[in-house]
Design a protein around this motif. Structure first.
Motif, PDB file in Angstrom:
ATOM      1  N   LEU A  63      23.386  10.101  41.505  1.00  0.00           N
ATOM      2  CA  LEU A  63      22.827  10.111  42.851  1.00  0.00           C
ATOM      3  C   LEU A  63      21.311   9.971  42.760  1.00  0.00           C
ATOM      4  O   LEU A  63      20.652  10.721  42.044  1.00  0.00           O
ATOM      5  CB  LEU A  63      23.175  11.430  43.559  1.00  0.00           C
ATOM      6  N   PHE A  66      18.061  10.438  44.971  1.00  0.00           N
ATOM      7  CA  PHE A  66      17.619  11.123  46.183  1.00  0.00           C
ATOM      8  C   PHE A  66      16.189  10.674  46.463  1.00  0.00           C
ATOM      9  O   PHE A  66      15.290  10.895  45.657  1.00  0.00           O
ATOM     10  CB  PHE A  66      17.678  12.639  45.950  1.00  0.00           C
ATOM     11  N   PHE A 122      20.631   8.258  48.472  1.00  0.00           N
ATOM     12  CA  PHE A 122      20.474   8.967  49.741  1.00  0.00           C
ATOM     13  C   PHE A 122      19.014   8.932  50.143  1.00  0.00           C
ATOM     14  O   PHE A 122      18.124   9.272  49.354  1.00  0.00           O
ATOM     15  CB  PHE A 122      20.915  10.429  49.621  1.00  0.00           C
ATOM     16  N   SER A 123      18.740   8.525  51.384  1.00  0.00           N
ATOM     17  CA  SER A 123      17.383   8.565  51.920  1.00  0.00           C
ATOM     18  C   SER A 123      17.342   9.461  53.143  1.00  0.00           C
ATOM     19  O   SER A 123      18.198   9.342  54.023  1.00  0.00           O
ATOM     20  CB  SER A 123      16.903   7.160  52.302  1.00  0.00           C
ATOM     21  N   ILE A 178      23.368   5.970  51.747  1.00  0.00           N
ATOM     22  CA  ILE A 178      23.382   6.885  52.892  1.00  0.00           C
ATOM     23  C   ILE A 178      21.984   6.875  53.509  1.00  0.00           C
ATOM     24  O   ILE A 178      20.999   7.212  52.844  1.00  0.00           O
ATOM     25  CB  ILE A 178      23.741   8.324  52.477  1.00  0.00           C
ATOM     26  N   THR A 227      19.466   8.122  56.823  1.00  0.00           N
ATOM     27  CA  THR A 227      19.339   9.239  57.763  1.00  0.00           C
ATOM     28  C   THR A 227      18.489   8.849  58.959  1.00  0.00           C
ATOM     29  O   THR A 227      17.383   8.334  58.793  1.00  0.00           O
ATOM     30  CB  THR A 227      18.706  10.458  57.072  1.00  0.00           C
ATOM     31  N   ALA A 240      23.588   9.609  58.114  1.00  0.00           N
ATOM     32  CA  ALA A 240      23.445  11.056  58.271  1.00  0.00           C
ATOM     33  C   ALA A 240      22.497  11.357  59.421  1.00  0.00           C
ATOM     34  O   ALA A 240      21.607  10.568  59.743  1.00  0.00           O
ATOM     35  CB  ALA A 240      22.910  11.678  56.981  1.00  0.00           C
ATOM     36  N   LEU A 259      26.171  17.058  51.987  1.00  0.00           N
ATOM     37  CA  LEU A 259      25.690  15.811  51.393  1.00  0.00           C
ATOM     38  C   LEU A 259      26.469  15.459  50.136  1.00  0.00           C
ATOM     39  O   LEU A 259      26.894  14.302  49.955  1.00  0.00           O
ATOM     40  CB  LEU A 259      24.200  15.931  51.060  1.00  0.00           C
ATOM     41  N   VAL A 274      28.720  12.171  49.294  1.00  0.00           N
ATOM     42  CA  VAL A 274      28.538  11.343  48.096  1.00  0.00           C
ATOM     43  C   VAL A 274      29.867  11.161  47.371  1.00  0.00           C
ATOM     44  O   VAL A 274      30.233  10.048  46.977  1.00  0.00           O
ATOM     45  CB  VAL A 274      27.493  11.996  47.159  1.00  0.00           C
TER      46      VAL A 274
END
Length: 366
Positions: free
Chosen positions: A3, A5, A86-87, A102, A104, A149, A356, A360
């Protein structure tokens, strides 16, 4: 499972809402990731961000999120073969990606109030305004992700009403910082015995925040003081001073988190007569500290506070004053504080990190 981040939104001077969300969620994810079989790499753009990440965090340096290279970020990240990125924002470049993504979007408030944050570069501010003139750019951006998200059920409902995305929307809630940890005596230092003496406002002075009503209400609350904690321009300060007309109003023009906690801990009520909000983090922080609140009667505040606040017409100074006075009653004050503390306890960074990491896992399982 790898992942990535995106921690590039963590500020190195002072936290804004996005920065605090990024930092707190990053720390909670780091604490849980190993047990979930997840290897986390944090994307940064400034060495000064490193001390703000968990000890031992694995990092990867990239350009700033406001760089001209941002639209091509996915192509850069492909080289490192992440499984999921993920942002905490929605602007990371996704073109040509070979990983799950993902994005946001915290709320839709900038469609109703298009003024961008003042600290952004001029060219970015122009682009911000153009981007929010129509929902179309946002739809294209969000639909380029695998999952979207947001931070509240209120925002999720607003996304659906505006048909912002075809992707599944998952709520990864915001959560309050623990202001009690900043007080010398911890939670025991919070004084809520006796009448309310101080009304505390934390937030900007943009027109929709409607601080004018709070200032006017002070004319009806003799013996009490309104504390406006945030930075304010000289022109706006003069306007509010003229409205005070004898009411006790103190302009702090910016405070530290510790000073913010101390203000709330001193026989205070958190107040907001905002006409619109994306979330309302000061409300959550006050409830977590065990402080009552008087706030506008709006959907997002009900989600954040439940029955742990008194709700008022934000355009009615008399209603604000009456609600503050109601909290002088020991029974009412105790009930509101107890309800608020119980309600806000469901919002924790550990819970949000778990949501979260579940998201994932669901993407990689597919």
């Amino acid at each position: 499972m790898r992942l990535f981040f995106d921690a590039r939104y963590i500020r190195t001077d002072f936290h804004d809402g996005i920065s605090r969300y990024s930092a707190e969620l990053a720390a909670a994810v780091h604490a849980m990731a190993a047990d979930r079989g997840v290897e986390v790499t944090y994307l940064v753009h400034d060495e000064a961000q490193l001390p703000l990440l968990p000890d031992g965090a694995q990092t990867l340096a990239l350009h700033a999120p406001t760089s001209w290279r941002e639209p091509f970020t996915a192509r850069l990240l492909n080289r490192f073969e992440p499984d999921v990125v993920f942002s905490p924002m929605q602007t990371i470049g996704s073109l040509g990606r070979r990983f799950k993504l993902i994005l946001t979007l915290h709320d839709t408030i900038y469609y109703r109030h298009r003024t961008p944050p003042r600290d952004l570069p001029a060219l970015v501010r122009v682009g911000w305004r153009l981007f929010h003139l129509s929902y179309l750019p946002q739809r294209v951006t969000l639909n380029a992700a695998d999952l979207v998200a947001t931070v509240s059920e209120t925002s999720r409902r607003q996304f659906a009403a505006a048909r912002l995305t075809k992707r599944r929307v998952v709520v990864i809630p915001n959560a309050p910082q623990r202001l009690a940890d900043l007080l010398p005596g911890g939670a025991d230092a919070v004084r809520t015995d006796g009448p309310v003496r101080n009304i505390v406002y934390m937030g900007s002075f943009m027109p929709y925040k409607n601080v004018d009503t709070l200032v006017r209400a002070m004319r009806l609350l003799p013996g009490r003081t309104l504390h406006l904690l945030s930075r304010i321009t000289p022109a706006r300060r003069a306007e509010l001073q003229a409205l005070a007309a004898g009411g006790a109003v103190v302009f702090h023009d910016g405070v530290t988190d510790a000073e913010y906690a101390a203000a709330l801990a001193d026989h205070a009520v958190l107040a907001s007569t905002s006409l619109d909000e994306g979330y309302g983090l000061p409300l959550a922080e006050a409830l977590a500290l065990g402080v009552p609140a008087v706030v506008s009667d709006m959907e997002i505040f009900h989600e954040v506070a439940g029955s742990g606040a008194l709700y008022v017409d934000p355009r009615d100074p008399a209603a604000v004053a009456a609600a503050v006075s109601t909290l002088d009653d020991e029974g009412v004050r105790a009930r509101v504080i107890a309800d608020g503390t119980a309600h806000i306890a469901q919002f924790t960074w550990q819970r949000s990190a778990g949501i979260l990491l579940d998201a994932v896992a669901s993407l990689t399982a597919r």
